[in-house]
Design an enzyme around this catalytic site. Structure first.
Site, mmCIF file in Angstrom:
data_model
loop_
_atom_site.group_PDB
_atom_site.id
_atom_site.type_symbol
_atom_site.label_atom_id
_atom_site.label_comp_id
_atom_site.label_asym_id
_atom_site.label_seq_id
_atom_site.Cartn_x
_atom_site.Cartn_y
_atom_site.Cartn_z
ATOM 1 N N MET A 1 -0.225 -0.542 -1.335
ATOM 2 C CA MET A 1 -1.015 -1.769 -0.372
ATOM 3 C C MET A 1 -2.207 -1.536 -1.350
ATOM 4 O O MET A 1 -2.829 -1.401 -0.867
ATOM 5 C CB MET A 1 -0.277 -1.714 0.526
ATOM 6 C CG MET A 1 0.778 -2.717 1.054
ATOM 7 S SD MET A 1 1.135 -3.454 2.851
ATOM 8 C CE MET A 1 0.339 -2.255 3.613
ATOM 9 N N GLY A 2 -2.508 0.172 -2.270
ATOM 10 C CA GLY A 2 -3.691 -0.091 -3.009
ATOM 11 C C GLY A 2 -4.393 0.710 -0.821
ATOM 12 O O GLY A 2 -3.409 1.769 -1.091
ATOM 13 N N LEU B 1 -5.705 4.104 -2.334
ATOM 14 C CA LEU B 1 -4.439 5.095 -2.351
ATOM 15 C C LEU B 1 -5.948 6.390 -1.867
ATOM 16 O O LEU B 1 -6.766 6.245 -2.159
ATOM 17 C CB LEU B 1 -3.960 5.053 -3.721
ATOM 18 C CG LEU B 1 -4.177 4.098 -4.296
ATOM 19 C CD1 LEU B 1 -3.498 3.734 -5.995
ATOM 20 C CD2 LEU B 1 -3.105 3.234 -3.532
ATOM 21 N N HIS B 2 -4.595 7.415 -1.491
ATOM 22 C CA HIS B 2 -5.892 8.826 -1.070
ATOM 23 C C HIS B 2 -4.450 9.106 -2.117
ATOM 24 O O HIS B 2 -3.315 9.358 -2.311
ATOM 25 C CB HIS B 2 -5.188 8.859 0.859
ATOM 26 C CG HIS B 2 -4.261 8.090 1.101
ATOM 27 N ND1 HIS B 2 -2.978 9.023 1.336
ATOM 28 C CD2 HIS B 2 -3.848 7.295 2.121
ATOM 29 C CE1 HIS B 2 -2.475 8.212 1.705
ATOM 30 N NE2 HIS B 2 -2.555 7.518 2.058
ATOM 31 N N HIS C 1 -0.743 8.777 -2.287
ATOM 32 C CA HIS C 1 -0.169 7.689 -2.541
ATOM 33 C C HIS C 1 0.060 8.424 -4.407
ATOM 34 O O HIS C 1 0.712 8.770 -5.115
ATOM 35 C CB HIS C 1 -0.611 6.746 -3.193
ATOM 36 C CG HIS C 1 -1.146 5.758 -1.478
ATOM 37 N ND1 HIS C 1 -2.085 5.999 -1.002
ATOM 38 C CD2 HIS C 1 -0.629 5.068 -1.032
ATOM 39 C CE1 HIS C 1 -1.652 5.223 0.534
ATOM 40 N NE2 HIS C 1 -0.972 4.648 0.268
ATOM 41 N N GLN D 1 4.127 -9.010 5.639
ATOM 42 C CA GLN D 1 4.472 -8.199 6.422
ATOM 43 C C GLN D 1 3.567 -7.628 7.547
ATOM 44 O O GLN D 1 3.978 -6.458 8.494
ATOM 45 C CB GLN D 1 4.866 -6.845 5.850
ATOM 46 C CG GLN D 1 3.574 -6.031 4.939
ATOM 47 C CD GLN D 1 3.728 -5.170 4.582
ATOM 48 O OE1 GLN D 1 4.778 -5.169 3.116
ATOM 49 N NE2 GLN D 1 3.252 -4.134 4.366
ATOM 50 N N GLN E 1 8.183 10.220 2.363
ATOM 51 C CA GLN E 1 8.713 10.379 4.031
ATOM 52 C C GLN E 1 7.912 9.519 5.093
ATOM 53 O O GLN E 1 8.403 9.701 6.447
ATOM 54 C CB GLN E 1 8.757 11.939 3.527
ATOM 55 C CG GLN E 1 9.463 12.747 4.892
ATOM 56 C CD GLN E 1 11.205 11.753 5.212
ATOM 57 O OE1 GLN E 1 11.430 11.665 4.605
ATOM 58 N NE2 GLN E 1 11.338 11.464 6.394
ATOM 59 N N ARG F 1 -5.202 4.449 6.946
ATOM 60 C CA ARG F 1 -5.832 4.126 8.005
ATOM 61 C C ARG F 1 -7.268 4.685 8.822
ATOM 62 O O ARG F 1 -7.546 4.485 10.087
ATOM 63 C CB ARG F 1 -4.703 3.423 9.554
ATOM 64 C CG ARG F 1 -3.708 2.444 8.854
ATOM 65 C CD ARG F 1 -3.304 2.287 10.552
ATOM 66 N NE ARG F 1 -1.872 0.871 9.752
ATOM 67 C CZ ARG F 1 -1.385 0.149 10.662
ATOM 68 N NH1 ARG F 1 -1.443 1.622 11.855
ATOM 69 N NH2 ARG F 1 -1.032 -0.539 10.097
HETATM 70 P P1 AMP Z 1 1.022 1.943 1.902
HETATM 71 O O1 AMP Z 1 -0.130 1.669 0.402
HETATM 72 O O2 AMP Z 1 0.514 2.235 2.305
HETATM 73 O O3 AMP Z 1 1.755 1.054 1.967
HETATM 74 O O4 AMP Z 1 1.831 3.098 0.988
HETATM 75 C C1 AMP Z 1 2.895 3.097 -0.442
HETATM 76 C C2 AMP Z 1 3.100 4.719 -0.224
HETATM 77 O O5 AMP Z 1 2.689 5.453 -0.300
HETATM 78 C C3 AMP Z 1 5.008 4.085 0.718
HETATM 79 O O6 AMP Z 1 5.664 4.738 0.250
HETATM 80 C C4 AMP Z 1 4.494 5.582 2.118
HETATM 81 O O7 AMP Z 1 5.554 5.934 2.662
HETATM 82 C C5 AMP Z 1 4.201 6.481 0.884
HETATM 83 N N1 AMP Z 1 2.485 7.027 1.422
HETATM 84 C C6 AMP Z 1 1.684 6.679 2.183
HETATM 85 N N2 AMP Z 1 0.833 7.949 3.210
HETATM 86 C C7 AMP Z 1 1.945 8.991 2.353
HETATM 87 C C8 AMP Z 1 0.882 10.410 2.764
HETATM 88 N N3 AMP Z 1 0.885 10.763 3.473
HETATM 89 N N4 AMP Z 1 2.267 11.190 1.965
HETATM 90 C C9 AMP Z 1 3.247 11.109 0.928
HETATM 91 N N5 AMP Z 1 3.077 8.994 0.868
HETATM 92 C C10 AMP Z 1 2.684 8.112 1.444
#
Ligand code: AMP
Length: 309
Positions: free
Chosen positions: A34-35, A37-38, A41, A65, A173, A212
């Site tokens: 969802m962008g 990014l850190h 990601h 969602q 995970q 977050r």
């Molecule tokens: P999001 O953009 O938050 O929906 O996350 C996108 C993907 O990145 C999802 O598959 C998350 O589980 C993964 N993700 C988010 N935070 C982490 C993290 N700290 N370590 C590994 N994967 C992550």
């Protein structure tokens, strides 16, 4: 090759096909995000780049969602920095569609239902969240299928070995319930994709990376460390084949005044059902997952640790 950015499903298909041809590729990895990014990601993107000839990442903040419109509006949008991070990790193509492109004519009438697995834990405090998440993941997994969408519906054969390219999608995970649900959807509905789980990326002090975290004050961030500490306690006991003593881990979290614990439990990694109480009091053996969710100030955080002994 410079990273490419596309915003429509048609250009996604055309460009991914082109990339597979240009690279004589036989595999494609998809990284849905969802962008904002850190490095977490980044780890997904890196794993995809190591395991596939062509890597596509999607960036889409999915309105389906989000419970409250306010949360959706508040979600950080950092496209330029996101594309730079993805390029660094070896991503070839970014798909960043508009809401209208993903949901032409408004919200979809037919959706994925996440079932009982989507109603517990995070689902209990975010009704409908996983239905919305799975619906967009289903769409993205379909849009990303390599070698489809040729004019006339002809199949595309990539690489010299013939056959369709291998197709993998990468999930963190960190969002253990989402991962379990995606695996379940792919198995139940025969999606032609392999789901690859990537371990949680953490800051050096243990805090799981999350988009977050930027909403935490310094004091709240410090307080939030109690979540990973509590998980580590449980993990150490599991590794030592000791009783997990979930109660004392809960008490540790509850001793932190800035943190409001929602749940801390040990579950099986597939159905996410609590493991029999006996592992709380007798030595732990087998596979499990310790899940935690809490509010730190106004920010809801989740974390988990897989257990195995
Ligand atoms: P999001 O953009 O938050 O929906 O996350 C996108 C993907 O990145 C999802 O598959 C998350 O589980 C993964 N993700 C988010 N935070 C982490 C993290 N700290 N370590 C590994 N994967 C992550």
């Amino acid at each position: 090759m410079a990273i490419r950015l596309v915003t429509t499903a048609d250009s996604l298909r055309a460009q991914s096909r082109l990339l597979l041809t240009q690279k004589n590729g036989s595999s494609l990895g998809l990284v849905p995000t969802m962008g904002a990014l850190h490095a977490g990601h980044g780890r997904l993107a890196r794993a995809a780049a190591e395991q596939n000839d062509v890597v596509v990442a999607s960036i889409f903040v999915n309105p389906l969602q989000f419970g409250e419109a306010q949360d959706l509006d508040r979600y950080p949008r950092t496209l330029e920095a996101d594309v730079a991070l993805l390029e660094e990790q070896g991503v070839d193509l970014v798909f960043a569609p508009s809401v209208e492109e993903m949901y032409p004519g408004g919200q979809p009438m037919v959706r994925i239902t996440s079932g009982p697995l989507g109603e517990k834990w995070e689902g209990a405090s975010r009704p409908g969240h996983f239905d919305g998440a799975l619906t967009v993941v289903a769409k993205l997994l379909h849009l990303g299928i390599p070698g489809t969408g040729l004019p006339g519906g002809r199949a595309f054969v990539a690489g010299s070995g013939g056959g369709l390219p291998a197709y993998r999608a990468y999930f963190g995970q960190k969002d253990a319930q989402q991962l379990a649900l995606v695996r379940r959807m792919v198995a139940d509905l025969n999606f032609p994709v392999e789901i690859v789980a990537v371990p949680t990326a953490r800051d050096a002090d243990g805090l799981a990376l999350s988009s977050r975290n930027r909403f935490l004050s310094g004091e709240e961030r410090e307080a939030a460390l109690v979540l990973s500490r509590a998980l580590r306690l449980i993990e150490e006991r599991a590794n030592a084949n000791e009783p997990l003593d979930v109660g004392s881990a809960r008490a540790l979290i509850e001793s932190q005044p800035l943190v409001r614990l929602d749940y801390l439990d040990v579950v099986d990694p597939v159905a996410l059902e609590p493991l029999a109480e006996n592992c709380h009091e007798t030595p732990f053996r087998g596979e499990g997952l310790a899940l935690v969710a809490a509010k730190v100030g106004a920010v809801r955080l989740i974390d988990n640790v897989p257990l195995s002994s």
